[in-house]
Scaffold this motif. Sequence first.
Motif, PDB file in Angstrom:
ATOM      1  N   PHE A 149     -38.654  -7.450  22.631  1.00 47.00           N
ATOM      2  CA  PHE A 149     -39.512  -6.450  23.265  1.00 47.00           C
ATOM      3  C   PHE A 149     -39.332  -5.085  22.612  1.00 47.00           C
ATOM      4  CE2 PHE A 149     -39.869  -3.158  26.602  1.00 47.00           C
ATOM      5  CZ  PHE A 149     -41.240  -3.208  26.767  1.00 47.00           C
ATOM      6  N   LYS A 150     -38.092  -4.713  22.373  1.00 44.60           N
ATOM      7  CA  LYS A 150     -37.793  -3.402  21.797  1.00 44.60           C
ATOM      8  C   LYS A 150     -38.407  -3.265  20.401  1.00 44.60           C
ATOM      9  CE  LYS A 150     -33.806  -0.364  21.171  1.00 44.60           C
ATOM     10  NZ  LYS A 150     -32.360  -0.273  21.296  1.00 44.60           N
ATOM     11  N   THR A 151     -38.268  -4.293  19.575  1.00 42.18           N
ATOM     12  CA  THR A 151     -38.816  -4.267  18.220  1.00 42.18           C
ATOM     13  C   THR A 151     -40.339  -4.230  18.257  1.00 42.18           C
ATOM     14  OG1 THR A 151     -36.918  -5.541  17.461  1.00 42.18           O
ATOM     15  CG2 THR A 151     -38.814  -5.453  15.996  1.00 42.18           C
ATOM     16  N   ALA A 152     -40.936  -5.042  19.112  1.00 43.07           N
ATOM     17  CA  ALA A 152     -42.400  -5.084  19.210  1.00 43.07           C
ATOM     18  C   ALA A 152     -42.957  -3.729  19.644  1.00 43.07           C
ATOM     19  CB  ALA A 152     -42.830  -6.166  20.188  1.00 43.07           C
ATOM     20  N   THR A 153     -42.315  -3.092  20.612  1.00 47.09           N
ATOM     21  CA  THR A 153     -42.756  -1.781  21.087  1.00 47.09           C
ATOM     22  C   THR A 153     -42.662  -0.750  19.972  1.00 47.09           C
ATOM     23  OG1 THR A 153     -41.960  -2.344  23.289  1.00 47.09           O
ATOM     24  CG2 THR A 153     -42.393  -0.032  22.868  1.00 47.09           C
ATOM     25  N   ARG A 154     -41.591  -0.798  19.215  1.00 44.14           N
ATOM     26  CA  ARG A 154     -41.414   0.120  18.084  1.00 44.14           C
ATOM     27  C   ARG A 154     -42.495  -0.083  17.027  1.00 44.14           C
ATOM     28  NH1 ARG A 154     -35.433  -0.381  16.847  1.00 44.14           N
ATOM     29  NH2 ARG A 154     -34.850   0.732  18.691  1.00 44.14           N
TER      30      ARG A 154
END
Length: 179
Positions: A67-72
């Motif tokens: 989730f964190k990578t996708a949001t970034r």
Amino acid sequence: KKPHVSLLTKKRNKKIREQAKRQQNYIRSTRSIRRSQFNFFRTCHHNNIQASSIHFVTLTFAYDLTFKTATRLVARFMGRYKERFKEIPISYISVPELTKKGRFHFHLLVYDLPPETASVERETRNIQRLFERGYVDLCPTTHTSAGIAGYMAKYMGKALVTFKNENTRGYTCSRNIKK
């Protein structure tokens, strides 16, 4: 005779108990989620009325990400878009969703995107090439479109329940969004 328990084991067990307690404290209540959805809906509605054009964009990643990578990556994509088209100040609100395959899929409301860019996207795929990580679907909408903010608020509520991350708001937005 009691079995000998090392000091390291005691510390490790205490750390595990504290971590479990913190996770239990961050389980969101239904009331909290409804309040977040209402505030999100108000933000979308306020920006919908102020914008000259509104586009509903769907970004689907072609591979699995956290989730964190996708949001970034979504934020970087919008940064690249703003850099490429400097003359047009656009703003956006994005909400994550998991597909059946477990990949992240983001719904965005993009404000003040030039109508000519959107009308030729299906033929040229310029925005999809700029995204570089999957698929882009772009659809023009208006502030009177039935339920667009409610639709996104529903997925924002699911994100708050599903991702179980105490740091996530359930949505992200550009800095120039009016709150």
